[in-house]
Design a protein around this motif. Structure first.
Motif, PDB file in Angstrom:
ATOM      1  N   GLU A   3       1.116  -1.126   0.061  1.00 33.43           N
ATOM      2  CA  GLU A   3       0.205  -0.039  -0.032  1.00 33.43           C
ATOM      3  C   GLU A   3       1.030   1.229  -0.064  1.00 33.43           C
ATOM      4  O   GLU A   3       1.764   1.366   0.955  1.00 33.43           O
ATOM      5  CB  GLU A   3      -0.937   0.174   1.199  1.00 33.43           C
ATOM      6  CG  GLU A   3      -1.829   1.081   1.331  1.00 33.43           C
ATOM      7  CD  GLU A   3      -2.635   1.099   0.094  1.00 33.43           C
ATOM      8  OE1 GLU A   3      -2.769   2.216  -0.537  1.00 33.43           O
ATOM      9  OE2 GLU A   3      -3.287   0.224  -0.193  1.00 33.43           O
ATOM     10  N   ARG A   4       0.727   1.916  -0.969  1.00 42.24           N
ATOM     11  CA  ARG A   4       1.443   3.360  -1.107  1.00 42.24           C
ATOM     12  C   ARG A   4       0.626   4.415  -0.549  1.00 42.24           C
ATOM     13  O   ARG A   4       1.260   5.814  -0.431  1.00 42.24           O
ATOM     14  CB  ARG A   4       1.990   3.655  -2.491  1.00 42.24           C
ATOM     15  CG  ARG A   4       2.963   2.597  -3.107  1.00 42.24           C
ATOM     16  CD  ARG A   4       3.160   2.889  -4.561  1.00 42.24           C
ATOM     17  NE  ARG A   4       2.178   3.427  -5.218  1.00 42.24           N
ATOM     18  CZ  ARG A   4       1.799   2.937  -6.343  1.00 42.24           C
ATOM     19  NH1 ARG A   4       2.358   2.048  -6.997  1.00 42.24           N
ATOM     20  NH2 ARG A   4       0.989   3.676  -7.149  1.00 42.24           N
ATOM     21  N   ARG A   5      -0.743   4.338  -0.246  1.00 39.31           N
ATOM     22  CA  ARG A   5      -1.386   5.570   0.182  1.00 39.31           C
ATOM     23  C   ARG A   5      -0.986   6.101   1.557  1.00 39.31           C
ATOM     24  O   ARG A   5      -0.883   5.103   2.317  1.00 39.31           O
ATOM     25  CB  ARG A   5      -2.822   5.302  -0.091  1.00 39.31           C
ATOM     26  CG  ARG A   5      -3.187   5.009  -1.495  1.00 39.31           C
ATOM     27  CD  ARG A   5      -4.601   4.621  -1.388  1.00 39.31           C
ATOM     28  NE  ARG A   5      -5.157   4.500  -3.027  1.00 39.31           N
ATOM     29  CZ  ARG A   5      -5.759   3.305  -3.291  1.00 39.31           C
ATOM     30  NH1 ARG A   5      -6.074   2.505  -2.208  1.00 39.31           N
ATOM     31  NH2 ARG A   5      -5.845   3.282  -4.418  1.00 39.31           N
ATOM     32  N   ARG A   6      -1.245   7.181   1.671  1.00 40.32           N
ATOM     33  CA  ARG A   6      -1.028   7.778   3.224  1.00 40.32           C
ATOM     34  C   ARG A   6      -2.296   7.495   3.932  1.00 40.32           C
ATOM     35  O   ARG A   6      -2.236   7.636   5.175  1.00 40.32           O
ATOM     36  CB  ARG A   6      -0.628   9.287   3.042  1.00 40.32           C
ATOM     37  CG  ARG A   6       0.827   9.546   2.733  1.00 40.32           C
ATOM     38  CD  ARG A   6       1.081  10.854   2.678  1.00 40.32           C
ATOM     39  NE  ARG A   6       0.565  11.482   1.323  1.00 40.32           N
ATOM     40  CZ  ARG A   6       0.685  12.692   1.115  1.00 40.32           C
ATOM     41  NH1 ARG A   6       1.022  13.764   1.951  1.00 40.32           N
ATOM     42  NH2 ARG A   6       0.007  13.312  -0.093  1.00 40.32           N
ATOM     43  N   ARG A   7      -3.264   7.773   3.423  1.00 40.51           N
ATOM     44  CA  ARG A   7      -4.736   7.265   4.179  1.00 40.51           C
ATOM     45  C   ARG A   7      -5.417   6.261   3.397  1.00 40.51           C
ATOM     46  O   ARG A   7      -5.321   6.098   1.997  1.00 40.51           O
ATOM     47  CB  ARG A   7      -5.340   8.538   4.140  1.00 40.51           C
ATOM     48  CG  ARG A   7      -5.042   9.479   4.898  1.00 40.51           C
ATOM     49  CD  ARG A   7      -6.043  10.705   5.312  1.00 40.51           C
ATOM     50  NE  ARG A   7      -5.280  11.515   6.064  1.00 40.51           N
ATOM     51  CZ  ARG A   7      -5.958  13.119   5.879  1.00 40.51           C
ATOM     52  NH1 ARG A   7      -7.112  13.147   5.558  1.00 40.51           N
ATOM     53  NH2 ARG A   7      -5.488  13.977   6.711  1.00 40.51           N
ATOM     54  N   GLU A   8      -6.143   5.193   4.032  1.00 35.71           N
ATOM     55  CA  GLU A   8      -7.231   4.473   3.417  1.00 35.71           C
ATOM     56  C   GLU A   8      -8.136   4.965   2.648  1.00 35.71           C
ATOM     57  O   GLU A   8      -8.611   6.099   2.845  1.00 35.71           O
ATOM     58  CB  GLU A   8      -7.900   3.634   4.451  1.00 35.71           C
ATOM     59  CG  GLU A   8      -8.780   2.705   4.210  1.00 35.71           C
ATOM     60  CD  GLU A   8      -9.810   2.105   5.253  1.00 35.71           C
ATOM     61  OE1 GLU A   8     -10.400   1.221   5.014  1.00 35.71           O
ATOM     62  OE2 GLU A   8      -9.584   2.686   6.382  1.00 35.71           O
ATOM     63  N   ARG A   9      -8.420   4.482   1.374  1.00 38.65           N
ATOM     64  CA  ARG A   9      -9.525   4.952   0.305  1.00 38.65           C
ATOM     65  C   ARG A   9     -10.609   4.362   0.894  1.00 38.65           C
ATOM     66  O   ARG A   9     -10.685   2.987   1.373  1.00 38.65           O
ATOM     67  CB  ARG A   9      -9.052   4.505  -1.039  1.00 38.65           C
ATOM     68  CG  ARG A   9      -7.766   5.495  -1.406  1.00 38.65           C
ATOM     69  CD  ARG A   9      -8.114   6.733  -1.944  1.00 38.65           C
ATOM     70  NE  ARG A   9      -6.785   7.351  -2.561  1.00 38.65           N
ATOM     71  CZ  ARG A   9      -6.447   7.159  -3.553  1.00 38.65           C
ATOM     72  NH1 ARG A   9      -6.996   6.575  -4.732  1.00 38.65           N
ATOM     73  NH2 ARG A   9      -5.328   8.066  -4.259  1.00 38.65           N
ATOM     74  N   LEU A  10     -11.664   5.062   0.854  1.00 38.50           N
ATOM     75  CA  LEU A  10     -13.268   4.398   1.358  1.00 38.50           C
ATOM     76  C   LEU A  10     -14.030   4.355   0.286  1.00 38.50           C
ATOM     77  O   LEU A  10     -14.164   4.800  -0.765  1.00 38.50           O
ATOM     78  CB  LEU A  10     -13.633   5.428   2.384  1.00 38.50           C
ATOM     79  CG  LEU A  10     -12.517   5.652   3.561  1.00 38.50           C
ATOM     80  CD1 LEU A  10     -13.036   6.943   4.360  1.00 38.50           C
ATOM     81  CD2 LEU A  10     -12.670   4.587   4.372  1.00 38.50           C
TER      82      LEU A  10
END
Length: 125
Positions: A3-10
């Motif tokens: 996972e490269r995102r700083r925040r979880e996608r919803l």
């Protein structure tokens, strides 16, 4: 895949999105895209138009809820990646210039989606 995102996608309730694309040398048009996931820092979408990594785009969002709509008009994003999925080419974007009302609206959308996600998970258990 890491996972490269700083925040979880919803996941979302019902979100409509449009991206502005060049139609010719001097003209532009808005095209509808399908949002796959969302956070206040970025989103993934599928559309019929091809975008290049690093390309800056203008977008608008409308989250429809039972108590009203939250709209973000003409905000900026940068295409960060793309991959082919079952739905078509999925583009990942990072929102830019996150200040003022745009940032506030994106955070409100993320908060609503987060609460919706928690309620949905509780109902499934």
């Amino acid at each position: 895949m890491t996972e490269r995102r700083r925040r979880e996608r919803l996941p979302f309730i019902q979100m409509y999105a449009r991206v502005q694309v060049r139609k010719g040398f001097m003209s532009k048009e808005w095209v509808n895209v399908q949002v796959m996931d969302f956070s206040s820092l970025g989103m993934a979408f599928v559309g019929d138009h091809e975008f290049d990594e690093g390309q800056r785009v203008q977008f608008s969002l409308n989250l429809a809820t039972e108590v009203g709509n939250i709209t973000v008009e003409q905000a900026s994003a940068t295409i960060r990646n793309s991959r082919v999925g079952d739905e078509g080419t999925i583009f990942g974007v990072e929102f830019q210039d996150l200040k003022g009302p745009v940032a506030s609206s994106l955070e409100r959308i993320e908060n609503i989606l987060s609460r919706y996600n928690r309620v949905t998970e509780r109902m499934q258990t």
